[in-house]
Write a protein that holds these residues in place. Structure first.
Motif, PDB file in Angstrom:
ATOM      1  N   ASN A 174       0.819  -1.218   0.000  1.00  0.00           N
ATOM      2  CA  ASN A 174       0.000   0.000   0.000  1.00  0.00           C
ATOM      3  C   ASN A 174       0.851   1.265   0.000  1.00  0.00           C
ATOM      4  N   SER A 177      -6.103  -1.010 -11.055  1.00  0.00           N
ATOM      5  CA  SER A 177      -7.066  -1.357 -10.015  1.00  0.00           C
ATOM      6  C   SER A 177      -7.207  -2.874  -9.895  1.00  0.00           C
ATOM      7  N   ASP A 187      -9.683  -5.605  -7.901  1.00  0.00           N
ATOM      8  CA  ASP A 187     -10.850  -5.885  -7.067  1.00  0.00           C
ATOM      9  C   ASP A 187     -10.985  -7.396  -6.980  1.00  0.00           C
ATOM     10  N   THR A 237      -8.165  -9.068   0.808  1.00  0.00           N
ATOM     11  CA  THR A 237      -9.129  -8.335  -0.003  1.00  0.00           C
ATOM     12  C   THR A 237      -8.432  -7.146  -0.645  1.00  0.00           C
ATOM     13  N   GLU A 288      -9.005  -3.873  -2.934  1.00  0.00           N
ATOM     14  CA  GLU A 288     -10.037  -2.926  -3.370  1.00  0.00           C
ATOM     15  C   GLU A 288      -9.344  -1.773  -4.075  1.00  0.00           C
ATOM     16  N   GLU A 337      -5.484  -0.706  -3.428  1.00  0.00           N
ATOM     17  CA  GLU A 337      -4.902  -1.041  -2.136  1.00  0.00           C
ATOM     18  C   GLU A 337      -5.278  -2.442  -1.681  1.00  0.00           C
ATOM     19  N   ALA A 390      -6.989  -3.908   1.022  1.00  0.00           N
ATOM     20  CA  ALA A 390      -7.926  -3.377   2.007  1.00  0.00           C
ATOM     21  C   ALA A 390      -7.872  -4.137   3.329  1.00  0.00           C
ATOM     22  N   SER A 391      -7.636  -5.449   3.257  1.00  0.00           N
ATOM     23  CA  SER A 391      -7.572  -6.225   4.497  1.00  0.00           C
ATOM     24  C   SER A 391      -6.856  -7.539   4.273  1.00  0.00           C
TER      25      SER A 391
END
Length: 127
Positions: free
Chosen positions: A15, A25, A27, A42, A44, A47, A49-50
């Protein structure tokens, strides 16, 4: 380092890397499995995200799963850290390490493989 514990630091490092945004991107809900260790990552947009620890049942909800034995993960990360390991794409061709619940989701591996490789490469260099 315990299996897959490198993912948290790798996600944070990715990140912070401006080169990651240039990959485009992403996703995707990615599962990684090493023996009994399971993590769900994950992505998103631009980045990670988790990253969360999960059990094997969580892999059913993942769009892609990369699975290797603990020894394969360790050897792969060591080779990538010194620039000698093949890509995830090459490894998948040789060892069939990527799975998906259906053929359309399987195509996400080809679409996002550079982002996934960036995550693993960051993990290979986690102290």
């Amino acid at each position: 380092m315990a299996q897959l514990d490198w993912l948290d630091a790798a996600g944070t490092a990715l990140n912070a890397d401006p080169e990651f945004r240039r990959l485009g991107s992403t996703d995707l809900v990615l599962g990684l499995k090493s023996g009994k260790a399971v993590r769900v990552v994950t992505f998103e947009a631009f980045e990670v995200a988790s990253v969360r620890e999960a059990d094997e049942t969580a892999l059913r909800d993942c769009e892609l799963v990369i699975e290797m034995t603990p020894r394969q993960w360790t050897d792969y990360l060591k080779r990538r850290a010194v620039g000698r390991g093949q890509s995830l794409v090459g490894l998948d061709v040789d060892r069939n390490i990527v799975s998906a619940p259906d053929p359309l989701k399987r195509l996400k591996f080809e679409r996002y493989h550079l982002s996934l490789q960036a995550l693993v490469d960051k993990g290979a260099n986690v102290p």
